[in-house]
Motif scaffolding. Structure first.
Motif, PDB file in Angstrom:
ATOM      1  N   LEU A  10       0.845  -1.201   0.000  1.00  7.26           N
ATOM      2  CA  LEU A  10       0.000   0.000   0.000  1.00  7.26           C
ATOM      3  C   LEU A  10       0.872   1.240   0.000  1.00  7.26           C
ATOM      4  O   LEU A  10       1.708   1.432   0.892  1.00  7.26           O
ATOM      5  CB  LEU A  10      -0.906   0.001   1.230  1.00  7.26           C
ATOM      6  CG  LEU A  10      -1.735   1.277   1.448  1.00  7.26           C
ATOM      7  CD1 LEU A  10      -2.705   1.493   0.297  1.00  7.26           C
ATOM      8  CD2 LEU A  10      -2.487   1.204   2.780  1.00  7.26           C
ATOM      9  N   TRP A  11       0.679   2.066  -1.008  1.00  9.89           N
ATOM     10  CA  TRP A  11       1.325   3.377  -1.057  1.00  9.89           C
ATOM     11  C   TRP A  11       0.301   4.427  -0.640  1.00  9.89           C
ATOM     12  O   TRP A  11      -0.814   4.446  -1.176  1.00  9.89           O
ATOM     13  CB  TRP A  11       1.799   3.700  -2.476  1.00  9.89           C
ATOM     14  CG  TRP A  11       2.996   2.940  -2.950  1.00  9.89           C
ATOM     15  CD1 TRP A  11       3.408   1.699  -2.550  1.00  9.89           C
ATOM     16  CD2 TRP A  11       3.927   3.362  -3.964  1.00  9.89           C
ATOM     17  NE1 TRP A  11       4.536   1.319  -3.244  1.00  9.89           N
ATOM     18  CE2 TRP A  11       4.872   2.316  -4.116  1.00  9.89           C
ATOM     19  CE3 TRP A  11       4.038   4.505  -4.752  1.00  9.89           C
ATOM     20  CZ2 TRP A  11       5.917   2.405  -5.031  1.00  9.89           C
ATOM     21  CZ3 TRP A  11       5.070   4.594  -5.674  1.00  9.89           C
ATOM     22  CH2 TRP A  11       6.006   3.553  -5.809  1.00  9.89           C
ATOM     23  N   THR A  12       0.683   5.276   0.307  1.00 11.45           N
ATOM     24  CA  THR A  12      -0.195   6.359   0.740  1.00 11.45           C
ATOM     25  C   THR A  12       0.500   7.689   0.505  1.00 11.45           C
ATOM     26  O   THR A  12       1.578   7.939   1.065  1.00 11.45           O
ATOM     27  CB  THR A  12      -0.570   6.226   2.228  1.00 11.45           C
ATOM     28  OG1 THR A  12      -1.191   4.956   2.450  1.00 11.45           O
ATOM     29  CG2 THR A  12      -1.533   7.336   2.639  1.00 11.45           C
ATOM     30  N   ILE A  13      -0.100   8.514  -0.331  1.00  6.19           N
ATOM     31  CA  ILE A  13       0.405   9.866  -0.595  1.00  6.19           C
ATOM     32  C   ILE A  13      -0.428  10.845   0.217  1.00  6.19           C
ATOM     33  O   ILE A  13      -1.651  10.850   0.126  1.00  6.19           O
ATOM     34  CB  ILE A  13       0.307  10.202  -2.094  1.00  6.19           C
ATOM     35  CG1 ILE A  13       1.226   9.286  -2.916  1.00  6.19           C
ATOM     36  CG2 ILE A  13       0.662  11.670  -2.341  1.00  6.19           C
ATOM     37  CD1 ILE A  13       1.091   9.460  -4.420  1.00  6.19           C
ATOM     38  N   THR A  14       0.244  11.670   1.015  1.00  4.96           N
ATOM     39  CA  THR A  14      -0.454  12.621   1.884  1.00  4.96           C
ATOM     40  C   THR A  14      -0.029  14.045   1.573  1.00  4.96           C
ATOM     41  O   THR A  14       1.170  14.347   1.543  1.00  4.96           O
ATOM     42  CB  THR A  14      -0.170  12.320   3.372  1.00  4.96           C
ATOM     43  OG1 THR A  14      -0.486  10.947   3.653  1.00  4.96           O
ATOM     44  CG2 THR A  14      -1.006  13.219   4.275  1.00  4.96           C
ATOM     45  N   ILE A  15      -1.016  14.901   1.335  1.00  4.01           N
ATOM     46  CA  ILE A  15      -0.762  16.333   1.146  1.00  4.01           C
ATOM     47  C   ILE A  15      -0.629  16.945   2.530  1.00  4.01           C
ATOM     48  O   ILE A  15      -1.567  16.908   3.323  1.00  4.01           O
ATOM     49  CB  ILE A  15      -1.907  17.004   0.374  1.00  4.01           C
ATOM     50  CG1 ILE A  15      -2.135  16.305  -0.967  1.00  4.01           C
ATOM     51  CG2 ILE A  15      -1.625  18.494   0.166  1.00  4.01           C
ATOM     52  CD1 ILE A  15      -3.422  16.720  -1.662  1.00  4.01           C
ATOM     53  N   GLU A  16       0.526  17.512   2.820  1.00  7.10           N
ATOM     54  CA  GLU A  16       0.799  18.031   4.165  1.00  7.10           C
ATOM     55  C   GLU A  16       1.104  19.530   4.121  1.00  7.10           C
ATOM     56  O   GLU A  16       2.264  19.941   4.062  1.00  7.10           O
ATOM     57  CB  GLU A  16       1.969  17.280   4.802  1.00  7.10           C
ATOM     58  CG  GLU A  16       1.639  15.859   5.210  1.00  7.10           C
ATOM     59  CD  GLU A  16       2.713  15.262   6.102  1.00  7.10           C
ATOM     60  OE1 GLU A  16       3.913  15.541   5.859  1.00  7.10           O
ATOM     61  OE2 GLU A  16       2.375  14.514   7.037  1.00  7.10           O
ATOM     62  N   ARG A  17       0.054  20.316   4.125  1.00  5.18           N
ATOM     63  CA  ARG A  17       0.216  21.764   4.221  1.00  5.18           C
ATOM     64  C   ARG A  17      -1.019  22.341   4.928  1.00  5.18           C
ATOM     65  O   ARG A  17      -1.726  23.185   4.373  1.00  5.18           O
ATOM     66  CB  ARG A  17       0.375  22.376   2.823  1.00  5.18           C
ATOM     67  CG  ARG A  17       1.067  23.730   2.838  1.00  5.18           C
ATOM     68  CD  ARG A  17       1.080  24.348   1.447  1.00  5.18           C
ATOM     69  NE  ARG A  17       1.819  25.584   1.427  1.00  5.18           N
ATOM     70  CZ  ARG A  17       1.756  26.475   0.444  1.00  5.18           C
ATOM     71  NH1 ARG A  17       0.988  26.244  -0.614  1.00  5.18           N
ATOM     72  NH2 ARG A  17       2.444  27.604   0.495  1.00  5.18           N
ATOM     73  N   PRO A  18      -1.297  21.879   6.143  1.00  4.39           N
ATOM     74  CA  PRO A  18      -2.548  22.248   6.812  1.00  4.39           C
ATOM     75  C   PRO A  18      -2.675  23.738   7.120  1.00  4.39           C
ATOM     76  O   PRO A  18      -3.791  24.254   7.194  1.00  4.39           O
ATOM     77  CB  PRO A  18      -2.514  21.415   8.106  1.00  4.39           C
ATOM     78  CG  PRO A  18      -1.063  21.107   8.322  1.00  4.39           C
ATOM     79  CD  PRO A  18      -0.473  20.970   6.954  1.00  4.39           C
ATOM     80  N   ASP A  19      -1.556  24.426   7.259  1.00  5.13           N
ATOM     81  CA  ASP A  19      -1.612  25.860   7.538  1.00  5.13           C
ATOM     82  C   ASP A  19      -2.079  26.665   6.331  1.00  5.13           C
ATOM     83  O   ASP A  19      -2.480  27.819   6.461  1.00  5.13           O
ATOM     84  CB  ASP A  19      -0.246  26.373   7.990  1.00  5.13           C
ATOM     85  CG  ASP A  19       0.852  26.082   6.971  1.00  5.13           C
ATOM     86  OD1 ASP A  19       0.854  24.966   6.421  1.00  5.13           O
ATOM     87  OD2 ASP A  19       1.695  26.975   6.740  1.00  5.13           O
TER      88      ASP A  19
END
Length: 206
Positions: A10-19
């Motif tokens: 399983l590959w999980t790509i996460t967008i990480e820019r919550p600010d």
């Protein structure tokens, strides 16, 4: 930033820019495209999930300042969605919150879309004065038909998760605290599957 985690096929790509409401810069989109392109030929992959950080927004689309400087109409959006669409295993958009603007492309290119009840969906290109990327209206129309696609794109209507699932834009609604658990359960058969058979099934569904 864009984070890639790999675990047992399983590959999980996460967008990480919550600010910044997980808005996407050109550098982030380039990274995302590279990951999706690598997934097309990776021998270990069985399923790929794309999600965002936080509980309110999957992605607000283009970074506002970069959008004004030309990112809103950049070809990198098509590179991302095209690369995702060509991945030969199961792909899932785990929409942890609102989906807006150009970020629609990556979700539309996935095989399945799972959303939280609080998610909203809008693509206000008519208001902003931009054309959508060429593949987005085509993929959206294939899912929900031309009239509803025009409601979103030409009338700039914002729709909620319940309406989205009734239309077929979203496949399931899952409580936010169970989203990733539900997605992992969804991809279990693929994770345990034969990659040759998985690719064959996906090609037959095209």
């Amino acid at each position: 930033m864009i984070r890639l985690d790999k675990e047992g096929g399983l590959w999980t790509i996460t967008i990480e820019r919550p600010d910044k409401a997980n808005s996407l810069s050109e550098a982030m989109l380039t990274d995302l495209a590279g990951m999706a392109e690598a997934a097309q030929t990776a021998e270990d992959i069985r399923a790929l999930v794309i999600t965002g950080t936080g509980t309110r927004v999957f992605s607000a689309g283009a970074d506002l300042e970069e959008a004004k400087a030309g990112l809103a109409t950049s070809l990198v959006w098509e590179r991302v969605s095209g690369a995702i669409a060509e991945i030969p295993c199961l792909t899932v958009a785990a929409l942890n919150g609102t989906l807006a603007g150009g970020a629609f492309g990556m979700a539309l290119a996935c095989d399945i879309r799972i959303a939280v009840p609080e998610a909203k969906f809008f693509y206000p290109v008519a208001k902003l004065g931009y054309l959508p990327q060429p593949s987005d209206p085509k993929r959206m129309t294939a899912l929900i038909g031309p009239a509803r696609t025009k409601l979103i794109l030409l009338a700039s209507q914002k729709i909620g998760a319940e309406e989205a699932v009734n239309w077929g834009l979203v496949d399931r609604i899952v409580a936010s605290d169970h989203l990733m658990t539900a997605v992992r359960e969804l991809v279990r058969a693929s994770i345990d599957g034969n990659p040759v058979i998985l690719r064959g099934i996906k090609s037959l569904c095209s």
